[in-house]
Design a protein around this motif. Structure first.
Motif, PDB file in Angstrom:
ATOM      1  N   ASP A   1       0.991  -1.273   0.103  1.00 18.62           N
ATOM      2  CA  ASP A   1      -0.142  -0.043  -0.125  1.00 18.62           C
ATOM      3  C   ASP A   1       0.839   1.269  -0.083  1.00 18.62           C
ATOM      4  OD1 ASP A   1      -2.388  -1.658   0.110  1.00 18.62           O
ATOM      5  OD2 ASP A   1      -2.128  -1.777   2.139  1.00 18.62           O
TER       6      ASP A   1
ATOM      7  N   PRO B   1      -3.666   2.881   3.181  1.00 20.98           N
ATOM      8  CA  PRO B   1      -3.440   1.427   3.619  1.00 20.98           C
ATOM      9  C   PRO B   1      -4.620   0.666   4.062  1.00 20.98           C
ATOM     10  CG  PRO B   1      -3.114   2.804   5.334  1.00 20.98           C
ATOM     11  CD  PRO B   1      -3.226   3.836   4.123  1.00 20.98           C
ATOM     12  N   VAL B   2      -4.756  -0.695   3.540  1.00 24.15           N
ATOM     13  CA  VAL B   2      -5.860  -1.287   3.512  1.00 24.15           C
ATOM     14  C   VAL B   2      -5.532  -2.253   4.804  1.00 24.15           C
ATOM     15  CG1 VAL B   2      -7.061  -3.418   2.667  1.00 24.15           C
ATOM     16  CG2 VAL B   2      -5.981  -1.735   1.175  1.00 24.15           C
ATOM     17  N   ASP B   3      -7.045  -2.256   5.587  1.00 28.64           N
ATOM     18  CA  ASP B   3      -6.772  -3.044   7.033  1.00 28.64           C
ATOM     19  C   ASP B   3      -7.076  -4.530   6.767  1.00 28.64           C
ATOM     20  OD1 ASP B   3      -6.919  -3.572   9.622  1.00 28.64           O
ATOM     21  OD2 ASP B   3      -8.797  -3.042   9.905  1.00 28.64           O
ATOM     22  N   ALA B   4      -6.012  -5.179   6.377  1.00 31.93           N
ATOM     23  CA  ALA B   4      -6.119  -6.390   6.077  1.00 31.93           C
ATOM     24  C   ALA B   4      -4.500  -7.197   5.797  1.00 31.93           C
ATOM     25  CB  ALA B   4      -6.968  -6.971   4.677  1.00 31.93           C
TER      26      ALA B   4
END
Length: 271
Positions: free
Chosen positions: A196, A201-204
């Protein structure tokens, strides 16, 4: 820009099991390394590397009873530029394509061109430019499939993804590749790191990513149907006809995945 990449992956098994892994950088990125890249195994077991038929670095080894942990960390320099869009212009006739791209026009294990030919020509046959066709295919696939890690399964093909309208990044890539091949645009499957960087940002949990290249006007260009936008910091590991050719690991016997951690972060120095 500098990017620190790595992984920590563990497999468990009760018996000695042969395995092949495509977890190394693609040779085209070796000159960009700023720290050594070395695949480590715990326990320390013999590792043998070779170049496969698509120019990827593959590793062979045997998992001992009890299992093995594979890990690697390195810093690589990237130009920080987004994916380059293909030039506009008339599409090259199949008769004029070089021999080496012809396998990337054919159907393959996960890319059933025969089943999606009608879908492709009815939706994209009116585009005259190869670039416009690819742009339309990428947008179509991006909007057609809902992303979700829980939709992943190893036997899902491009036709399944088209019908079910759900999948992960490899399903986006497979469907887009198949539609491009149906339109006589050579397309190949790619896998690697894509963090990311330059995006929210991706919460994963981090994972490896899948995208694809198309051959237009004498060169390969990178596209990503899942994200449908040029990205930066894409680090290639392997490429082939579809996910069959670039499976991250292939076990020749029972072996269970017990841990899978991947990271890709921009850093300011190699220390």
């Amino acid at each position: 820009m500098l990017i620190r990449c790595g992984y920590d992956i563990r497999f468990g098994t009760d018996n000695k099991t042969a395995m092949m892994a495509l977890l190394s950088l693609h040779p085209s990125r070796h000159q960009d390394l700023r720290t050594p890249q070395r695949l480590l195994a715990d326990p320390d077991i013999p590792l043998y590397q070779f170049e496969d038929g698509f120019g990827n670095v593959a590793t062979r080894f045997s998992i001992p009873p009890g299992g093995v942990t594979l890990s690697c960390e390195f810093v690589i320099e990237d130009n920080g530029e987004p994916d380059v869009r293909a030039p506009d212009g008339p599409q090259m006739a199949v008769e004029d394509l070089p021999d080496f791209v012809m396998p990337f026009l054919l159907g393959s294990r996960y890319c059933e061109t025969d089943r999606l030919m009608g879908v492709a020509w009815s939706n994209f046959g009116h585009y005259l430019s190869a670039r416009d066709r690819v742009d339309a295919i990428v947008a179509f696939v991006h909007n057609h499939i809902e992303f979700g890690y829980h939709y992943a399964r190893p036997d899902k093909t491009a036709w399944n993804g088209y019908q079910e309208r759900q999948g992960v990044c490899r399903d986006f890539a497979h469907l887009a590749i198949t539609l491009c091949r149906c339109m006589n645009i050579p397309a190949r499957y790619c896998t690697g790191y894509l963090g990311d960087i330059g995006v929210p940002p991706v919460d994963a949990p981090m994972d490896f990513s899948a995208w694809f290249d198309v051959y237009i006007d004498g060169n390969w260009y990178t596209y990503d149907a899942r994200h449908n936008k040029p990205r930066i910091g894409r680090i290639l590991m392997a490429r082939g006809r579809d996910a069959t050719d670039v499976a991250l690991t292939t076990a020749f016997g029972p072996a269970g995945l017990e841990r899978f951690d991947v990271y890709t972060d921009e850093v300011q120095s190699i220390e």
